[in-house]
Design an enzyme around this catalytic site. Sequence first.
Site, PDB file in Angstrom:
ATOM      1  N   HIS A   1       0.752  -1.306  -0.011  1.00  0.00           N
ATOM      2  CA  HIS A   1       0.060   0.086  -0.125  1.00  0.00           C
ATOM      3  C   HIS A   1       0.842   1.215   0.040  1.00  0.00           C
ATOM      4  O   HIS A   1       0.508   2.196  -0.806  1.00  0.00           O
ATOM      5  CB  HIS A   1      -0.882   0.032   1.385  1.00  0.00           C
ATOM      6  CG  HIS A   1      -1.536   1.148   1.468  1.00  0.00           C
ATOM      7  ND1 HIS A   1      -1.385   2.188   2.358  1.00  0.00           N
ATOM      8  CD2 HIS A   1      -2.599   1.831   0.752  1.00  0.00           C
ATOM      9  CE1 HIS A   1      -2.286   3.046   2.380  1.00  0.00           C
ATOM     10  NE2 HIS A   1      -3.066   2.977   1.447  1.00  0.00           N
TER      11      HIS A   1
ATOM     12  N   GLU B   1       2.173   1.880  -3.249  1.00  0.00           N
ATOM     13  CA  GLU B   1       1.226   2.340  -4.173  1.00  0.00           C
ATOM     14  C   GLU B   1       1.264   3.935  -4.115  1.00  0.00           C
ATOM     15  O   GLU B   1       1.111   4.780  -5.168  1.00  0.00           O
ATOM     16  CB  GLU B   1      -0.123   1.704  -3.917  1.00  0.00           C
ATOM     17  CG  GLU B   1      -1.478   2.314  -4.730  1.00  0.00           C
ATOM     18  CD  GLU B   1      -2.434   2.697  -3.647  1.00  0.00           C
ATOM     19  OE1 GLU B   1      -3.060   1.763  -2.677  1.00  0.00           O
ATOM     20  OE2 GLU B   1      -3.099   3.672  -3.484  1.00  0.00           O
ATOM     21  N   HIS B   2       1.235   4.359  -3.004  1.00  0.00           N
ATOM     22  CA  HIS B   2       1.017   5.826  -2.847  1.00  0.00           C
ATOM     23  C   HIS B   2       2.465   6.528  -3.239  1.00  0.00           C
ATOM     24  O   HIS B   2       2.339   7.398  -4.242  1.00  0.00           O
ATOM     25  CB  HIS B   2       1.347   6.317  -1.435  1.00  0.00           C
ATOM     26  CG  HIS B   2      -0.112   6.202  -0.436  1.00  0.00           C
ATOM     27  ND1 HIS B   2      -0.543   7.505   0.085  1.00  0.00           N
ATOM     28  CD2 HIS B   2      -0.948   5.474  -0.378  1.00  0.00           C
ATOM     29  CE1 HIS B   2      -1.928   7.400   0.597  1.00  0.00           C
ATOM     30  NE2 HIS B   2      -1.951   5.836   0.411  1.00  0.00           N
TER      31      HIS B   2
ATOM     32  N   GLU C   1      -4.452   8.196   7.208  1.00  0.00           N
ATOM     33  CA  GLU C   1      -5.333   7.493   6.500  1.00  0.00           C
ATOM     34  C   GLU C   1      -5.494   6.214   7.364  1.00  0.00           C
ATOM     35  O   GLU C   1      -6.766   5.901   7.558  1.00  0.00           O
ATOM     36  CB  GLU C   1      -4.720   6.762   5.089  1.00  0.00           C
ATOM     37  CG  GLU C   1      -5.622   5.887   4.434  1.00  0.00           C
ATOM     38  CD  GLU C   1      -4.975   5.212   2.990  1.00  0.00           C
ATOM     39  OE1 GLU C   1      -3.795   5.767   2.628  1.00  0.00           O
ATOM     40  OE2 GLU C   1      -5.758   4.648   2.438  1.00  0.00           O
TER      41      GLU C   1
END
Lengths: 426, 430
Positions: free
Chosen positions: B67, B70-71, B143
């Site tokens: 994840h 991905e950022h 997040e």
Amino acid sequence: MPKTKISTSAVSDGVTLYYINDSKYKTDYTHIFFSMPLTAENATKASLVAKLLKRGSERYPSMAELNSALDMNYSSTLGFSAFKEGEKTVFSVSVATMKNAYAPKGEDIFAEALEIAFDALLYPLTEKGGFVAEYFESEKKNLHDSILSQINNKGAYSRTRFISQMCEGEPYAVNGEGDIDILEGITATQLYGFLKDMTSTAVCDIYFVGSESEDRVKTLVKACFEGVERQSGKRPETTLVTKVKGKDVTESLDIAQAHLWIGYRTPATYSSPDYLKFVLFNMVMGGDVSSKMFMNIREKLSLCYTCYSSLDGMKGIFTAYAGIDPENKEKTLNAFYQELENVRAGKISQDELEDAKKAYVNRMREIQDNPSLLPAWFHMRLESDIPRDPSTDAEEIMKLTVDDVVWASKQIEKDTVYFLTKTAKN
Amino acid sequence: MKFTKHTNSLLNESYYIGKHHSGLEVVVIPKDQMTLYATFATRYGSMDNTFKTNGSDYITVPDGIAHFLEHKLFESEDGTDTFSRFTALGASANAYTSNEVTSYLFSATENYYEALEVLLDFVTHPYFSKENVEKEMGIIEQELRMYEDNPYRWMYQELLRGLYQKNTVNIPVGGTVESIHEITPEILYDCYNTFYNLNNMVLIVCGNVTLDGVEGVMDKALKRSEPVSIDKKIADEPREVAREYAEKTFPVAYPVFNIGLKETDLKGDGRAYIKREFEHSIIAELVFGKTSEFYNALYSEGLINQKFGTSYYSSRTWAFFIASGESRDPKAVLERIKKELELWREGGRKISSEAFERAKRVLYSASVQAWNSTTDIAEGFLDYYLAGADVLELPEVLSSITVEDIERRLKTSYDTELMSMTVAKPEQKA
């Protein structure tokens, strides 16, 4: 990009059909909207009716039978819901059906679904002139629980709290799902009366988007309304308020992330000839991932994961949001004010302007590709003095300049800052 | 590049599939809509935390790295903002990470090929530095805090932990605030170089494009990846669940719950996978759907409300049935679910031909209407593709399912010993 072709025709007194032919999807969409003034009472009653109508009708006297008829009809979806649109309570009946072309045995899925929907809407189960007591009590409890459960979703809950503070004293402050105290006082007979009143007097707009022919849709819908004596009331309006309150509200809950809202009053409604200037201002400030808020508050300062701004074209309210660490309220506010100052001082690059325009144009084009969203888009703009269409809005916004954005940024006035934060531990 | 065409005449839909010389497999689904949707995905998600390539040793990486990566892929060496590159073309980009896939996507209503080129370009050009990794920590931390406050997210995550003892599907997709602080540019490059090999990825494009057009962009944007063999360590999952129950207090009005039942039969790809999925969906309709005795009885008793729903989530190494809802007495709901399943398994309830036909109609209609928006089409395609299945075969597999298949599935897969539950409940008022 061509304009959406909408053919409008009267079905009955105050009932209008908006027909859009669309062959892109394998689904036909029918949305029926009844509009009433937004009051806590209307919102509560409409929400309760929406729940009760799913319990059964004269033709399908139980929830199981009603659901079974829908499922047998190739899983037609029938949704009853009540929501707030500007200062209106809208009761909506939405029907989505697999297109007749895919019916394995040539069934008329569309006609059957409309019949089921109108049967449930006009002939619900009743006793002694009101809704059946058992169902009425059980749905009252469900709505009660549902209103209280709004707190489960912190982002949406904080927005509701914020709007109720900023718009205190205006109809817009009403919780769209209803009010617990009003709910307690409603009786089964009153509520049935409300439904009857609504179906016979509330302004009704019916949108069809799909492959069935206009004549056929019109004939079927007309037949559905045959048992109703219509005497239409007038279309409810939303009041624009420009006087600001200057509130600063903090509330707390046992949460890890804080929610910051900043609200501004603007003269920007769909009816305003300058509306798109405000739209573009919103896009530049926080309307998209290339906006000033996203690029600075999130990407440069790492203050949040979620931040954005939005513009309500019915109520003329501009709001900005960020989900932040409870310690960072002042830092985030200052960063936001700084960006607003930059816009007001004309510090907007050509790229920022073009990105904002293109993001909006892309959105307008995508809406035209989405038959399930088109009805709500048009319905929100029905009261506008200026007829609006996604393609015209897209064309018009491309003509705007930095000066237009700067001008719009100077018309907005701060009303309320709302902060939902972590409860201080003793 | 040679494309093979697959068609379903009943649905009136086709797609083309081909293998580009770069090593990337590509699927083109022509649709005459203004909105084009493309997804560029790698078979790499939060569960792939221990792996090796071509004979090296296994390495284990911090939770949440897929994840994080991905950022970070949205960052470029020259500092150009990737989102703005799409916006300038009138396109809108995004990405997501799940347990087993990371996907980069965009939708566009013009400049399709230019936007596709940006997609292929930014995903194949990583730039990780100490500074930009550091900067991302704050964003991802917020997040994760947002998820922390979300009772539904907590229940789902803890349900996975309850159902699985060893399978790494139980790792949170975003990792934890602690685990992401272990991430460095070096580990990011290790993971990138392993999983972002084009042979481990797929490109799916749905919209108004031509095969030549897509191929042209691929030729221009992609360099060949050497074939790679990635060995992901998949732990042997014991049959038993890890934990039967977990609860936590949240600012919620009433208790909300997730109930899971672990599937142990994971055999078969392609059609077998589709069939298994449909069998579970039919069972969900028959046993717990809005027309079922169970649903209507519990609803009348006030034990559940309209928020109750069931689903079946599956992949190649894990699958489970899930029921979720809100109730003043979640444990009573669990007991009733167990009792209901036992009834069906032991023949106390029979499948009527009407109910069976109804369930099939519901699923048939869903498989037709899955071909509406270009977004839904491409995303739906990706799900089945990753399981080695062909989405065009859905209607045919569905029609082949018999009552006996369902009876067998109830017996093989619904062992009520394999259940786990999570509850997010309000604080007791004093």
